[in-house]
Design a protein around this motif. Structure first.
Motif, PDB file in Angstrom:
ATOM      1  N   PRO A   1       0.726  -1.144   0.136  1.00 19.45           N
ATOM      2  CA  PRO A   1       0.198  -0.041   0.069  1.00 19.45           C
ATOM      3  C   PRO A   1       0.749   1.124  -0.014  1.00 19.45           C
ATOM      4  N   ASP A   2       0.367   2.283  -0.791  1.00 19.19           N
ATOM      5  CA  ASP A   2       0.949   3.702  -0.699  1.00 19.19           C
ATOM      6  C   ASP A   2       2.528   3.710  -1.404  1.00 19.19           C
ATOM      7  N   ALA A   3       2.785   2.806  -1.989  1.00 15.50           N
ATOM      8  CA  ALA A   3       3.935   2.710  -2.880  1.00 15.50           C
ATOM      9  C   ALA A   3       3.956   3.383  -4.067  1.00 15.50           C
ATOM     10  N   PRO A   4       5.067   4.048  -4.745  1.00 11.57           N
ATOM     11  CA  PRO A   4       4.892   4.583  -5.851  1.00 11.57           C
ATOM     12  C   PRO A   4       4.460   3.873  -6.878  1.00 11.57           C
ATOM     13  N   PRO A   5       3.766   4.281  -7.960  1.00 17.35           N
ATOM     14  CA  PRO A   5       3.100   3.507  -9.004  1.00 17.35           C
ATOM     15  C   PRO A   5       4.115   2.691  -9.746  1.00 17.35           C
ATOM     16  N   TYR A   6       5.459   2.982  -9.805  1.00 15.56           N
ATOM     17  CA  TYR A   6       6.300   2.088 -10.517  1.00 15.56           C
ATOM     18  C   TYR A   6       6.739   0.877  -9.879  1.00 15.56           C
ATOM     19  N   VAL A   7       6.620   0.841  -8.521  1.00 19.46           N
ATOM     20  CA  VAL A   7       6.827  -0.285  -7.764  1.00 19.46           C
ATOM     21  C   VAL A   7       5.615  -1.309  -7.862  1.00 19.46           C
ATOM     22  N   ARG A   8       5.983  -2.573  -8.298  1.00 19.90           N
ATOM     23  CA  ARG A   8       4.925  -3.412  -8.575  1.00 19.90           C
ATOM     24  C   ARG A   8       4.452  -4.252  -7.055  1.00 19.90           C
ATOM     25  N   GLY A   9       5.698  -4.299  -6.032  1.00 21.78           N
ATOM     26  CA  GLY A   9       5.286  -4.876  -4.923  1.00 21.78           C
ATOM     27  C   GLY A   9       6.842  -5.358  -4.567  1.00 21.78           C
ATOM     28  N   VAL A  10       6.836  -6.259  -3.466  1.00 25.74           N
ATOM     29  CA  VAL A  10       7.934  -6.882  -3.048  1.00 25.74           C
ATOM     30  C   VAL A  10       8.254  -8.015  -2.955  1.00 25.74           C
ATOM     31  N   ILE A  11       9.453  -8.833  -3.245  1.00 22.64           N
ATOM     32  CA  ILE A  11       9.555  -9.999  -3.189  1.00 22.64           C
ATOM     33  C   ILE A  11      10.596 -10.472  -2.148  1.00 22.64           C
TER      34      ILE A  11
ATOM     35  N   ARG B   1       8.540   3.109 -14.677  1.00 29.71           N
ATOM     36  CA  ARG B   1       9.574   4.115 -14.125  1.00 29.71           C
ATOM     37  C   ARG B   1      10.302   5.049 -15.087  1.00 29.71           C
ATOM     38  N   LEU B   2      10.397   4.544 -16.264  1.00 33.52           N
ATOM     39  CA  LEU B   2      10.735   5.106 -17.652  1.00 33.52           C
ATOM     40  C   LEU B   2       9.847   5.979 -18.394  1.00 33.52           C
ATOM     41  N   GLY B   3       8.601   5.970 -17.989  1.00 32.51           N
ATOM     42  CA  GLY B   3       7.538   6.769 -18.659  1.00 32.51           C
ATOM     43  C   GLY B   3       6.774   5.940 -19.683  1.00 32.51           C
ATOM     44  N   LYS B   4       6.956   4.959 -19.783  1.00 38.36           N
ATOM     45  CA  LYS B   4       6.398   4.022 -20.888  1.00 38.36           C
ATOM     46  C   LYS B   4       5.375   3.361 -20.813  1.00 38.36           C
TER      47      LYS B   4
ATOM     48  N   GLU C   1      18.389  21.219 -17.543  1.00 33.14           N
ATOM     49  CA  GLU C   1      18.284  20.193 -16.980  1.00 33.14           C
ATOM     50  C   GLU C   1      18.543  18.811 -17.825  1.00 33.14           C
ATOM     51  N   ASP C   2      19.185  17.888 -17.030  1.00 32.10           N
ATOM     52  CA  ASP C   2      19.448  16.607 -17.387  1.00 32.10           C
ATOM     53  C   ASP C   2      18.399  15.488 -17.088  1.00 32.10           C
ATOM     54  N   SER C   3      18.429  14.460 -17.795  1.00 31.52           N
ATOM     55  CA  SER C   3      17.371  13.327 -17.340  1.00 31.52           C
ATOM     56  C   SER C   3      17.753  12.756 -15.991  1.00 31.52           C
ATOM     57  N   PRO C   4      17.485  12.809 -14.760  1.00 33.47           N
ATOM     58  CA  PRO C   4      17.786  12.313 -13.793  1.00 33.47           C
ATOM     59  C   PRO C   4      18.145  10.845 -13.863  1.00 33.47           C
ATOM     60  N   LEU C   5      17.516   9.923 -14.561  1.00 34.68           N
ATOM     61  CA  LEU C   5      17.507   8.766 -14.752  1.00 34.68           C
ATOM     62  C   LEU C   5      18.640   8.056 -15.878  1.00 34.68           C
TER      63      LEU C   5
ATOM     64  N   LEU D   1      21.552   3.734 -17.623  1.00 37.33           N
ATOM     65  CA  LEU D   1      20.662   4.310 -16.597  1.00 37.33           C
ATOM     66  C   LEU D   1      21.530   4.520 -15.021  1.00 37.33           C
ATOM     67  N   ALA D   2      21.107   5.484 -14.731  1.00 33.50           N
ATOM     68  CA  ALA D   2      21.703   5.518 -13.384  1.00 33.50           C
ATOM     69  C   ALA D   2      20.874   4.764 -11.959  1.00 33.50           C
ATOM     70  N   VAL D   3      21.650   3.729 -11.757  1.00 37.70           N
ATOM     71  CA  VAL D   3      21.064   2.688 -11.028  1.00 37.70           C
ATOM     72  C   VAL D   3      20.427   3.424  -9.520  1.00 37.70           C
ATOM     73  N   SER D   4      21.232   4.363  -8.936  1.00 35.51           N
ATOM     74  CA  SER D   4      21.106   5.049  -7.725  1.00 35.51           C
ATOM     75  C   SER D   4      19.671   5.829  -7.976  1.00 35.51           C
ATOM     76  N   ARG D   5      19.416   6.357  -9.058  1.00 33.89           N
ATOM     77  CA  ARG D   5      18.054   7.030  -9.525  1.00 33.89           C
ATOM     78  C   ARG D   5      16.831   6.222  -9.976  1.00 33.89           C
ATOM     79  N   ILE D   6      17.222   4.947 -10.062  1.00 30.38           N
ATOM     80  CA  ILE D   6      15.909   3.952 -10.480  1.00 30.38           C
ATOM     81  C   ILE D   6      15.348   3.642  -9.345  1.00 30.38           C
ATOM     82  N   LEU D   7      16.225   3.303  -8.283  1.00 30.98           N
ATOM     83  CA  LEU D   7      15.717   2.812  -7.180  1.00 30.98           C
ATOM     84  C   LEU D   7      14.709   3.727  -6.293  1.00 30.98           C
ATOM     85  N   PRO D   8      13.731   3.057  -5.830  1.00 30.73           N
ATOM     86  CA  PRO D   8      12.752   4.003  -4.918  1.00 30.73           C
ATOM     87  C   PRO D   8      13.454   4.846  -3.921  1.00 30.73           C
ATOM     88  N   GLU D   9      13.227   6.131  -3.660  1.00 33.91           N
ATOM     89  CA  GLU D   9      13.806   6.842  -2.576  1.00 33.91           C
ATOM     90  C   GLU D   9      13.333   6.535  -1.266  1.00 33.91           C
ATOM     91  N   ARG D  10      14.139   6.378  -0.306  1.00 36.66           N
ATOM     92  CA  ARG D  10      13.966   6.129   1.025  1.00 36.66           C
ATOM     93  C   ARG D  10      13.749   7.382   1.825  1.00 36.66           C
TER      94      ARG D  10
END
Length: 158
Positions: A45-55, A70-73, A122-126, A142-151
């Motif tokens: 619940p309340d996860a960003p829309p690009y996070v499908r869930g957890v495993i 996450r990439l807007g597609k 501006e550059d693309s942050p991803l 891709l910038a792995v550090s920017r792809i991951l959900p922010e804590r």
């Protein structure tokens, strides 16, 4: 190049390429922990829309990121070749849902170009870089550090 690039400027880089939609992207092999089959994630619940869930990956709970979203597609279509690429950045681990893994290869330093400005300075942050080849094709690093959900900051202090 920006500080989010996880390689030393002026040096060759080994990357893993993969498909998301009709586009090829890559990440540094040094950020890849493993490639695994798709496991249905448990929604959060309340996860960003690009996070499908957890495993659960051998006792470690990690988010699964729909890289297409996450990439807007838009939401990724389920497919036979879909895999989860498990990446890590410092202490963060996440799975990136991609359409297919392509190849692992070494990119020479002169093929790694900074991402173009998108206007207003501006550059693309991803995007860490654009990789060019002799055939005129381009692959987005891709910038792995920017792809991951922010804590949240309080979660980092815990």
């Amino acid at each position: 190049m920006t500080s989010i690039v996880s390689y030393a400027q002026g040096q060759a880089l080994q990357v893993l390429s993969f498909e998301v939609g009709a586009q090829t992207y890559c990440v540094p092999v040094s950020a890849v922990r493993e490639i695994r089959g798709v496991t249905p994630p448990t929604p959060l619940p309340d996860a960003p829309p690009y996070v499908r869930g957890v495993i659960n990956l051998r006792g470690q709970v990690m988010p699964v990121i729909d890289l297409s979203w996450r990439l807007g597609k838009g939401v990724a279509e389920d497919g036979e070749r879909q895999v989860i690429i498990v990446v890590e950045n410092q202490n963060d681990v996440a799975g990136m849902l991609v359409d297919a893994v392509c190849d692992s290869f070494i990119v020479e330093a002169d093929q790694i170009n900074p991402p173009p400005s998108l206007g207003d300075g501006e550059d693309s942050p991803l995007v860490s870089a654009v990789i060019t080849s002799g055939e005129g094709s381009m692959t987005i690093l891709l910038a792995v550090s920017r792809i991951l959900p922010e804590r949240p900051i309080e979660a980092l202090a815990a």
